[in-house]
Scaffold this motif. Structure first.
Motif, PDB file in Angstrom:
ATOM      1  N   ALA A  33     -47.247 -13.979  -5.250  1.00 15.04           N
ATOM      2  CA  ALA A  33     -48.415 -13.249  -4.733  1.00 15.04           C
ATOM      3  C   ALA A  33     -49.208 -14.015  -3.672  1.00 15.04           C
ATOM      4  O   ALA A  33     -50.295 -13.605  -3.308  1.00 15.04           O
ATOM      5  CB  ALA A  33     -49.331 -12.785  -5.855  1.00 15.04           C
ATOM      6  N   ALA A  34     -48.667 -15.103  -3.149  1.00 14.48           N
ATOM      7  CA  ALA A  34     -49.280 -15.798  -2.010  1.00 14.48           C
ATOM      8  C   ALA A  34     -49.031 -14.948  -0.760  1.00 14.48           C
ATOM      9  O   ALA A  34     -48.214 -14.014  -0.789  1.00 14.48           O
ATOM     10  CB  ALA A  34     -48.658 -17.183  -1.842  1.00 14.48           C
ATOM     11  N   PRO A  35     -49.700 -15.244   0.348  1.00 16.05           N
ATOM     12  CA  PRO A  35     -49.399 -14.505   1.572  1.00 16.05           C
ATOM     13  C   PRO A  35     -47.919 -14.648   1.944  1.00 16.05           C
ATOM     14  O   PRO A  35     -47.381 -15.754   1.984  1.00 16.05           O
ATOM     15  CB  PRO A  35     -50.291 -15.167   2.622  1.00 16.05           C
ATOM     16  N   GLY A  36     -47.271 -13.519   2.147  1.00 20.01           N
ATOM     17  CA  GLY A  36     -45.853 -13.527   2.495  1.00 20.01           C
ATOM     18  C   GLY A  36     -45.640 -13.866   3.952  1.00 20.01           C
ATOM     19  O   GLY A  36     -46.490 -13.584   4.794  1.00 20.01           O
ATOM     20  N   LYS A  37     -44.502 -14.475   4.250  1.00 20.10           N
ATOM     21  CA  LYS A  37     -44.161 -14.845   5.629  1.00 20.10           C
ATOM     22  C   LYS A  37     -42.769 -14.400   6.037  1.00 20.10           C
ATOM     23  O   LYS A  37     -42.536 -14.066   7.177  1.00 20.10           O
ATOM     24  CB  LYS A  37     -44.255 -16.364   5.815  1.00 20.10           C
ATOM     25  N   ILE A  38     -41.831 -14.425   5.100  1.00 15.79           N
ATOM     26  CA  ILE A  38     -40.427 -14.219   5.446  1.00 15.79           C
ATOM     27  C   ILE A  38     -39.873 -13.031   4.674  1.00 15.79           C
ATOM     28  O   ILE A  38     -39.967 -12.981   3.449  1.00 15.79           O
ATOM     29  CB  ILE A  38     -39.602 -15.476   5.114  1.00 15.79           C
ATOM     30  N   VAL A  39     -39.296 -12.082   5.400  1.00 16.18           N
ATOM     31  CA  VAL A  39     -38.576 -10.994   4.743  1.00 16.18           C
ATOM     32  C   VAL A  39     -37.144 -11.504   4.572  1.00 16.18           C
ATOM     33  O   VAL A  39     -36.407 -11.684   5.531  1.00 16.18           O
ATOM     34  CB  VAL A  39     -38.644  -9.686   5.553  1.00 16.18           C
ATOM     35  N   HIS A  40     -36.822 -11.785   3.329  1.00 16.36           N
ATOM     36  CA  HIS A  40     -35.581 -12.443   2.931  1.00 16.36           C
ATOM     37  C   HIS A  40     -34.532 -11.407   2.527  1.00 16.36           C
ATOM     38  O   HIS A  40     -34.858 -10.420   1.870  1.00 16.36           O
ATOM     39  CB  HIS A  40     -35.920 -13.362   1.745  1.00 16.36           C
ATOM     40  N   HIS A  41     -33.290 -11.648   2.905  1.00 18.18           N
ATOM     41  CA  HIS A  41     -32.175 -10.811   2.455  1.00 18.18           C
ATOM     42  C   HIS A  41     -31.657 -11.370   1.133  1.00 18.18           C
ATOM     43  O   HIS A  41     -31.218 -12.522   1.072  1.00 18.18           O
ATOM     44  CB  HIS A  41     -31.048 -10.806   3.490  1.00 18.18           C
ATOM     45  N   LYS A  42     -31.718 -10.570   0.074  1.00 20.68           N
ATOM     46  CA  LYS A  42     -31.234 -11.006  -1.241  1.00 20.68           C
ATOM     47  C   LYS A  42     -29.733 -11.295  -1.179  1.00 20.68           C
ATOM     48  O   LYS A  42     -29.272 -12.311  -1.676  1.00 20.68           O
ATOM     49  CB  LYS A  42     -31.523  -9.953  -2.307  1.00 20.68           C
ATOM     50  N   LYS A  43     -28.987 -10.362  -0.614  1.00 20.06           N
ATOM     51  CA  LYS A  43     -27.573 -10.614  -0.332  1.00 20.06           C
ATOM     52  C   LYS A  43     -27.557 -11.196   1.068  1.00 20.06           C
ATOM     53  O   LYS A  43     -27.916 -10.523   2.033  1.00 20.06           O
ATOM     54  CB  LYS A  43     -26.754  -9.318  -0.396  1.00 20.06           C
ATOM     55  N   TYR A  44     -27.174 -12.447   1.184  1.00 21.33           N
ATOM     56  CA  TYR A  44     -27.257 -13.158   2.456  1.00 21.33           C
ATOM     57  C   TYR A  44     -26.408 -12.470   3.526  1.00 21.33           C
ATOM     58  O   TYR A  44     -25.332 -11.927   3.241  1.00 21.33           O
ATOM     59  CB  TYR A  44     -26.795 -14.596   2.302  1.00 21.33           C
ATOM     60  N   ILE A  45     -26.892 -12.547   4.749  1.00 20.93           N
ATOM     61  CA  ILE A  45     -26.160 -12.005   5.889  1.00 20.93           C
ATOM     62  C   ILE A  45     -25.043 -12.975   6.272  1.00 20.93           C
ATOM     63  O   ILE A  45     -25.274 -14.183   6.370  1.00 20.93           O
ATOM     64  CB  ILE A  45     -27.104 -11.763   7.079  1.00 20.93           C
TER      65      ILE A  45
END
Length: 95
Positions: A33-45
């Motif tokens: 719940a901290a400020p988000g920065k990175i939209v991460h791909h759960k299944k890596y690209i």
């Protein structure tokens, strides 16, 4: 950022997807719940799936993370060596 993914991460489609996902999570890290920065791909690209929008542009495969949680995700999977972490642009840097 891996060289094969640079074009994708600069694409309009990714930027729009990232922005809409970020807003849908109210800008907060989904783990702490901290400020988000990175939209991460759960299944890596990978080079094999980078052209598959079900992997790259699917909200079900995304997770908004703060810098610390993103680093923990990659450290816990052995992606980076000890003493290294990812900066806001996805580049490896020394702690």
């Amino acid at each position: 950022m891996k060289p094969f993914a640079r074009k994708f991460y600069k694409s309009t489609a990714w930027k729009k997807c990232r922005e809409s996902y970020f807003k849908s999570k109210f800008g907060l890290c989904e783990r702490c719940a901290a400020p988000g920065k990175i939209v991460h791909h759960k299944k890596y690209i990978t080079p094999d799936n980078i052209h598959n929008p079900m992997v790259t542009l699917n909200h079900d495969n995304l997770e908004l993370l703060c810098q610390d949680c993103h680093n923990q995700e990659h450290h816990s999977n052995g992606v980076t060596a000890e003493g290294l972490l990812f900066d806001n642009d996805g580049n490896l840097i020394r702690k």
